[in-house]
Design an enzyme around this catalytic site. Sequence first.
Site, PDB file in Angstrom:
ATOM      1  N   GLY A  69       2.481  -1.081   4.322  1.00 22.53           N
ATOM      2  CA  GLY A  69       2.692   0.114   4.161  1.00 22.53           C
ATOM      3  C   GLY A  69       4.205   0.673   3.655  1.00 22.53           C
ATOM      4  N   GLY A  70       4.896   1.243   4.601  1.00 19.46           N
ATOM      5  CA  GLY A  70       6.279   1.813   4.488  1.00 19.46           C
ATOM      6  C   GLY A  70       7.170   0.916   3.738  1.00 19.46           C
TER       7      GLY A  70
ATOM      8  N   ASN B  44       0.978  -1.077   0.008  1.00 19.45           N
ATOM      9  CA  ASN B  44       0.062   0.042   0.050  1.00 19.45           C
ATOM     10  C   ASN B  44       0.861   1.143  -0.083  1.00 19.45           C
ATOM     11  OD1 ASN B  44      -1.732   2.243   0.533  1.00 19.45           O
ATOM     12  ND2 ASN B  44      -2.446   1.393   2.675  1.00 19.45           N
ATOM     13  N   TRP B  45       1.066   1.900  -1.204  1.00 26.31           N
ATOM     14  CA  TRP B  45       1.778   3.146  -1.348  1.00 26.31           C
ATOM     15  C   TRP B  45       1.229   4.310  -0.675  1.00 26.31           C
ATOM     16  CZ3 TRP B  45       4.977   3.567  -6.665  1.00 26.31           C
ATOM     17  CH2 TRP B  45       6.003   2.329  -6.616  1.00 26.31           C
ATOM     18  N   LYS B  46       0.207   4.125  -0.292  1.00 25.69           N
ATOM     19  CA  LYS B  46      -0.441   5.543   0.446  1.00 25.69           C
ATOM     20  C   LYS B  46      -0.210   6.533  -0.713  1.00 25.69           C
ATOM     21  CE  LYS B  46      -0.242   3.169   4.706  1.00 25.69           C
ATOM     22  NZ  LYS B  46      -0.060   3.461   6.099  1.00 25.69           N
TER      23      LYS B  46
ATOM     24  N   HIS C  26      -9.790   1.630   4.939  1.00 24.23           N
ATOM     25  CA  HIS C  26      -8.344   1.719   5.625  1.00 24.23           C
ATOM     26  C   HIS C  26      -8.651   2.710   6.905  1.00 24.23           C
ATOM     27  CE1 HIS C  26      -4.450   2.552   6.524  1.00 24.23           C
ATOM     28  NE2 HIS C  26      -3.926   1.495   5.862  1.00 24.23           N
TER      29      HIS C  26
ATOM     30  N   SER D 211       3.262  -2.225  10.362  1.00 21.73           N
ATOM     31  CA  SER D 211       4.721  -2.281  10.754  1.00 21.73           C
ATOM     32  C   SER D 211       5.281  -3.553  10.290  1.00 21.73           C
ATOM     33  CB  SER D 211       4.943  -2.022  11.933  1.00 21.73           C
ATOM     34  OG  SER D 211       4.565  -0.677  12.568  1.00 21.73           O
TER      35      SER D 211
ATOM     36  N   GLU E 198      -6.862   4.927   7.768  1.00 22.50           N
ATOM     37  CA  GLU E 198      -6.535   6.248   7.566  1.00 22.50           C
ATOM     38  C   GLU E 198      -7.628   7.226   6.932  1.00 22.50           C
ATOM     39  OE1 GLU E 198      -2.693   5.539   5.459  1.00 22.50           O
ATOM     40  OE2 GLU E 198      -1.915   4.875   7.612  1.00 22.50           O
TER      41      GLU E 198
ATOM     42  N   GLU F 253      -5.925  -4.913  10.411  1.00 24.01           N
ATOM     43  CA  GLU F 253      -4.749  -3.800  10.728  1.00 24.01           C
ATOM     44  C   GLU F 253      -4.958  -2.938  11.981  1.00 24.01           C
ATOM     45  OE1 GLU F 253      -2.381  -2.448   6.667  1.00 24.01           O
ATOM     46  OE2 GLU F 253      -4.233  -1.292   7.084  1.00 24.01           O
TER      47      GLU F 253
ATOM     48  N   GLY G 253       2.569   2.119  11.281  1.00 25.85           N
ATOM     49  CA  GLY G 253       3.341   3.171  10.935  1.00 25.85           C
ATOM     50  C   GLY G 253       4.137   3.425  12.351  1.00 25.85           C
TER      51      GLY G 253
HETATM   52  P1  13P Z   1       2.880   0.264   7.653  1.00 27.04           P
HETATM   53  O1  13P Z   1       3.362  -0.903   7.207  1.00 27.04           O
HETATM   54  O2  13P Z   1       3.588   1.346   7.191  1.00 27.04           O
HETATM   55  O3  13P Z   1       2.755   0.145   9.149  1.00 27.04           O
HETATM   56  O4  13P Z   1       1.332   0.480   7.260  1.00 27.04           O
HETATM   57  C1  13P Z   1       0.464  -0.634   7.087  1.00 27.04           C
HETATM   58  C2  13P Z   1      -0.680  -0.108   6.478  1.00 27.04           C
HETATM   59  O5  13P Z   1      -1.501   0.741   6.656  1.00 27.04           O
HETATM   60  C3  13P Z   1      -1.071  -0.815   5.166  1.00 27.04           C
HETATM   61  O6  13P Z   1      -2.321  -0.465   4.655  1.00 27.04           O
END
Ligand code: 13P
Length: 253
Positions: free
Chosen positions: A235-236, A11-13, A101, A214, A103, A170, A176
């Site tokens: 994510g990251g 997930n590149w956000k 998600h 994470s 966020e 999640e 994060g």
């Molecule tokens: P991180 O892997 O950066 O914690 O993010 C997880 C995420 O939100 C994937 O959708």
Amino acid sequence: MTNKLKYFIGNWKMFGDFGDFKIIHKINRFGYESRKLLKKKKIILCVPNTLIHFFKKKLESKFISLGVQNCHYHEGYGPFTGSVNAAMLKKAGAEYIILGHSENRLEGESNKLIKKKIISSLNQKLNVVFCIGETLYEKKRNKTFSVLRKQIKSSLKKNFNMNKIIIAYEPVWSIGTNKIPKMNELKNIIKFIKNDFKKILKTKKYPKVLYGGSVNDINIRLFSPISEIDGFLIGGASQSSKKFIDIVRNYYK
Ligand code: 13P
């Protein structure tokens, strides 16, 4: 309860530019070189809407799939400034879509709104990665199971094509933060989601349930013993081809 195919979804956000095709290219090359591995591991990258069409056209051999991260609920065209619908994203090249998600939930997306988005995405035959998870506040008050049940119950319907839905657990406190759940707790939660989903939605099969929060190239080994996990939403670490490839490699090593 255990699926043989494991999913690795990036997930590149709100990160990424056209030049970042080099990340996709390297992951794709890894896919090509590890064709045998990919019989058991599926790689999907969910990128910003601005990049999906460009990446899709540039990606010649297909060892990875592409997706996006949200859509407007409305199915046709409409006066919704700044929005895109599932049909537009599908036409632009998306095969997968992340919905619900945390966020976006934090910005006001309700279970009801997420349900509408799931319906319009399924109507476009997109594969839906449906995110659920509790906040730290809810976890501390022992509300994890009831929160997850409510999220499933209020956004999914019995008549949905469950083959097109992947659940991503999640925990919000883990996104994060470099914090991951205790493995015994995670195992129980994944099992709870699978059992509850089957009961609530009266399905014959257990759903696929991924873990996200994470995940990195080092801690991925810790998850390997939990066979009930069907993969990861990353994510990251998915914005680095090296880290992402190492996650895929190091799982089950
Ligand atoms: P991180 O892997 O950066 O914690 O993010 C997880 C995420 O939100 C994937 O959708």
